[in-house]
Scaffold this active site. Structure first.
Site, PDB file in Angstrom:
ATOM      1  N   LYS A 192       6.563  -2.265  13.531  1.00  9.76           N
ATOM      2  CA  LYS A 192       5.348  -1.662  12.986  1.00  9.76           C
ATOM      3  C   LYS A 192       4.372  -1.502  14.144  1.00  9.76           C
ATOM      4  O   LYS A 192       4.472  -2.213  15.145  1.00  9.76           O
ATOM      5  CB  LYS A 192       4.759  -2.608  11.924  1.00  9.76           C
ATOM      6  CG  LYS A 192       3.838  -1.963  10.942  1.00  9.76           C
ATOM      7  CD  LYS A 192       4.548  -1.444   9.714  1.00  9.76           C
ATOM      8  CE  LYS A 192       3.567  -0.796   8.768  1.00  9.76           C
ATOM      9  NZ  LYS A 192       4.179  -0.287   7.542  1.00  9.76           N
ATOM     10  N   GLY A 215      -6.457   0.513  -5.402  1.00 11.33           N
ATOM     11  CA  GLY A 215      -6.203   1.370  -4.235  1.00 11.33           C
ATOM     12  C   GLY A 215      -5.459   2.618  -4.690  1.00 11.33           C
ATOM     13  O   GLY A 215      -4.279   2.557  -5.041  1.00 11.33           O
ATOM     14  N   GLY A 224      -4.875   5.530  -2.971  1.00 11.13           N
ATOM     15  CA  GLY A 224      -4.656   6.443  -1.842  1.00 11.13           C
ATOM     16  C   GLY A 224      -3.383   7.239  -2.084  1.00 11.13           C
ATOM     17  O   GLY A 224      -3.049   7.575  -3.230  1.00 11.13           O
TER      18      GLY A 224
HETATM   19  P1  NAD Z   1      -3.915   5.005   1.853  1.00  7.78           P
HETATM   20  O1  NAD Z   1      -4.732   4.737   3.049  1.00  7.78           O
HETATM   21  O2  NAD Z   1      -3.574   6.409   1.502  1.00  7.78           O
HETATM   22  O3  NAD Z   1      -4.615   4.354   0.564  1.00  7.78           O
HETATM   23  C1  NAD Z   1      -5.183   3.087   0.545  1.00  7.78           C
HETATM   24  C2  NAD Z   1      -6.303   3.159  -0.494  1.00  7.78           C
HETATM   25  O4  NAD Z   1      -6.794   1.840  -0.718  1.00  7.78           O
HETATM   26  C3  NAD Z   1      -7.497   4.002  -0.047  1.00  7.78           C
HETATM   27  O5  NAD Z   1      -7.873   4.910  -1.077  1.00  7.78           O
HETATM   28  C4  NAD Z   1      -8.592   2.966   0.216  1.00  7.78           C
HETATM   29  O6  NAD Z   1      -9.894   3.465  -0.023  1.00  7.78           O
HETATM   30  C5  NAD Z   1      -8.225   1.888  -0.789  1.00  7.78           C
HETATM   31  N1  NAD Z   1      -8.743   0.565  -0.488  1.00  7.78           N
HETATM   32  C6  NAD Z   1      -8.873  -0.057   0.711  1.00  7.78           C
HETATM   33  N2  NAD Z   1      -9.401  -1.292   0.534  1.00  7.78           N
HETATM   34  C7  NAD Z   1      -9.573  -1.441  -0.807  1.00  7.78           C
HETATM   35  C8  NAD Z   1     -10.078  -2.489  -1.623  1.00  7.78           C
HETATM   36  N3  NAD Z   1     -10.501  -3.633  -1.093  1.00  7.78           N
HETATM   37  N4  NAD Z   1     -10.106  -2.305  -2.968  1.00  7.78           N
HETATM   38  C9  NAD Z   1      -9.690  -1.154  -3.531  1.00  7.78           C
HETATM   39  N5  NAD Z   1      -9.215  -0.118  -2.798  1.00  7.78           N
HETATM   40  C10 NAD Z   1      -9.163  -0.266  -1.466  1.00  7.78           C
HETATM   41  O7  NAD Z   1      -2.581   4.128   2.007  1.00  7.78           O
HETATM   42  P2  NAD Z   1      -1.192   4.319   1.275  1.00  7.78           P
HETATM   43  O8  NAD Z   1      -0.296   5.090   2.148  1.00  7.78           O
HETATM   44  O9  NAD Z   1      -1.437   4.739  -0.123  1.00  7.78           O
HETATM   45  O10 NAD Z   1      -0.634   2.814   1.283  1.00  7.78           O
HETATM   46  C11 NAD Z   1      -1.130   1.843   0.375  1.00  7.78           C
HETATM   47  C12 NAD Z   1      -0.431   0.509   0.621  1.00  7.78           C
HETATM   48  O11 NAD Z   1       0.981   0.684   0.438  1.00  7.78           O
HETATM   49  C13 NAD Z   1      -0.590  -0.059   2.037  1.00  7.78           C
HETATM   50  O12 NAD Z   1      -0.607  -1.458   1.978  1.00  7.78           O
HETATM   51  C14 NAD Z   1       0.669   0.399   2.747  1.00  7.78           C
HETATM   52  O13 NAD Z   1       1.002  -0.432   3.836  1.00  7.78           O
HETATM   53  C15 NAD Z   1       1.671   0.279   1.621  1.00  7.78           C
HETATM   54  N6  NAD Z   1       2.857   1.118   1.791  1.00  7.78           N
HETATM   55  C16 NAD Z   1       2.727   2.449   1.939  1.00  7.78           C
HETATM   56  C17 NAD Z   1       3.866   3.234   2.092  1.00  7.78           C
HETATM   57  C18 NAD Z   1       3.784   4.736   2.196  1.00  7.78           C
HETATM   58  O14 NAD Z   1       4.823   5.407   2.035  1.00  7.78           O
HETATM   59  N7  NAD Z   1       2.610   5.311   2.423  1.00  7.78           N
HETATM   60  C19 NAD Z   1       5.139   2.642   2.125  1.00  7.78           C
HETATM   61  C20 NAD Z   1       5.236   1.257   1.948  1.00  7.78           C
HETATM   62  C21 NAD Z   1       4.075   0.496   1.793  1.00  7.78           C
END
Ligand code: NAD
Length: 366
Positions: free
Chosen positions: A94, A194, A196
């Site tokens: 990572k 969250g 996102g």
């Molecule tokens: P992203 O950045 O698109 O979304 C994260 C969201 O969480 C954002 O909208 C942000 O405003 C919100 N956020 C941050 N802190 C917060 C809090 N304290 N309370 C509420 N909301 C909060 O990220 P993503 O790609 O959607 O990934 C989300 C999680 O999933 C991460 O932990 C990431 O490591 C994990 N993940 C993602 C993927 C992928 O394919 N993108 C794969 C495996 C794991």
């Protein structure tokens, strides 16, 4: 700080790297520094027994370098087990870039980062994570082949987030089946923390299934946007953990299950996409078990994204991506049942299976 006994005396020896608990079995850590672009990144390579270390790049405004280092150590280790349990021939790695993705992510900085990745000769392969977009990976691709998550029009498998969300949905259904005897999520009260890239796509599946979905995010615009698209409610309270719910789905950052939140939790199931949800995997895994809260291990149910990017390396298509992702349902159910039979935490049950695959490959190679 660690203390070593040398010639009968207790000597305090400063060991800021090798002495860290989370560093104890990493292969390599690379610190990347470029004054011109302001790049400060850390690449963590945890284990390459099963294959090259693949894992996304996260850009985040960490409070300290120590926090960034901890994050990359924990995340890269998680990738090792995620790929191992999913049956992929990949190791775990990572990267983190220290900075605000909204204001400090420039094309020059991303290209420089790509050059550092290239310098590792394929031992580490990057992809997107929080703060990154498919377009960033396309840019990195111009300086190195060691990147996945490339856009579809450039020959890649595209944004992994919808597949991650689908796998999380599958894992959640399996956990519901185990906990409630039925995997139908209709009318289940589910809090998605969250919304996102992954969170929103998960919300779509849940709302299609008729679940009662509450969403929370620190970004008010996102909340309004997502509410406008699906049948969901915005959570307006200030302590999500204490709310009555069937399922808590952490989809923001890690360590939300910790000493403060765990005693308050009313959820019966925890199933979300965030990496490293347990602040302390041993202690909090055990406490969840004692309280009878069914925890679907994060690295198991959020593996859809890695399945999606792995397709770019192995040249398999959409159908195989979906098949592998749907298999998360079966694996999750098996792990939950194994944990119960063996009287161990679900996290440990998943970790043990992943570790035995790594050990077997190591023995084959020896
Ligand atoms: P992203 O950045 O698109 O979304 C994260 C969201 O969480 C954002 O909208 C942000 O405003 C919100 N956020 C941050 N802190 C917060 C809090 N304290 N309370 C509420 N909301 C909060 O990220 P993503 O790609 O959607 O990934 C989300 C999680 O999933 C991460 O932990 C990431 O490591 C994990 N993940 C993602 C993927 C992928 O394919 N993108 C794969 C495996 C794991």
């Amino acid at each position: 700080m660690t203390t070593e006994v040398i010639s009968g005396k207790n000597i305090k020896k400063i060991s800021p790297v090798f002495g860290q608990f989370s560093f104890k079995d990493h292969e390599q850590i690379v610190f990347c520094n470029d004054k011109d672009t302001g790049l400060k990144a850390i690449i963590g390579i945890h284990n390459t027994v099963l294959g090259p270390a693949l894992g996304g790049t996260r850009m985040w405004q960490y409070a300290s370098e120590q926090e960034a280092l901890n994050d990359v150590l924990r995340l890269s280790r998680g990738m090792t087990y995620k790929s191992a349990i999913t049956g992929l021939n990949l190791g775990g790695g990572k990267a983190v870039i220290i900075g605000d993705a909204k204001t400090q992510k420039t094309p020059e900085l991303m290209l420089r980062f790509g050059e550092f990745v290239h310098g590792l000769g394929g031992k580490y392969i990057t992809a997107e994570d929080v703060g990154m977009a498919t377009s960033d990976m396309d840019l990195v691709r111009t300086v190195t082949p060691y990147v996945t998550g490339i856009s579809q029009d450039k020959g890649g498998a595209g944004n992994p987030s919808p597949i991650t969300a689908y796998g999380t949905f599958m894992g959640m259904k399996a956990a519901a089946k185990y906990a409630f005897g039925n995997d139908d999520l209709e009318n289940r009260v589910i809090y998605v923390q969250g919304i996102g890239n992954v969170g929103e796509a998960l919300v779509e599946h849940l709302s299609n299934e008729g679940a009662k979905v509450f969403i929370s995010d620190i970004n008010q615009d996102r909340l309004e946007e997502v509410r406008g698209k699906y049948s969901v409610e915005i959570y307006t309270g200030n302590n999500i953990y204490a709310e009555e719910m069937d399922i808590y789905a952490p989809c923001a950052l890690g360590a939300t299950i910790n000493d403060t939140t765990l005693p308050q939790l009313k959820a019966k199931v925890i199933a979300g996409a965030a990496n490293n949800q347990l602040a302390d995997e041993v202690k909090h895994g055990e406490l969840l078990r004692e309280r009878g809260i069914v925890y679907a291990p994060d690295f198991l149910i959020n593996a859809g994204g890695i399945i999606n990017v792995y397709a770019e390396l192995e040249n398999y298509g959409r159908q195989e991506i979906i098949r592998k992702t749907e298999n998360i349902y079966t694996t999750t159910l098996e792990i939950l049942e194994t944990a119960e039979k063996s009287d161990i935490t679900t996290h440990f049950a998943a970790l043990s299976i992943a570790q035995s695959r790594i050990d077997a490959r190591k023995a084959e190679k020896a």
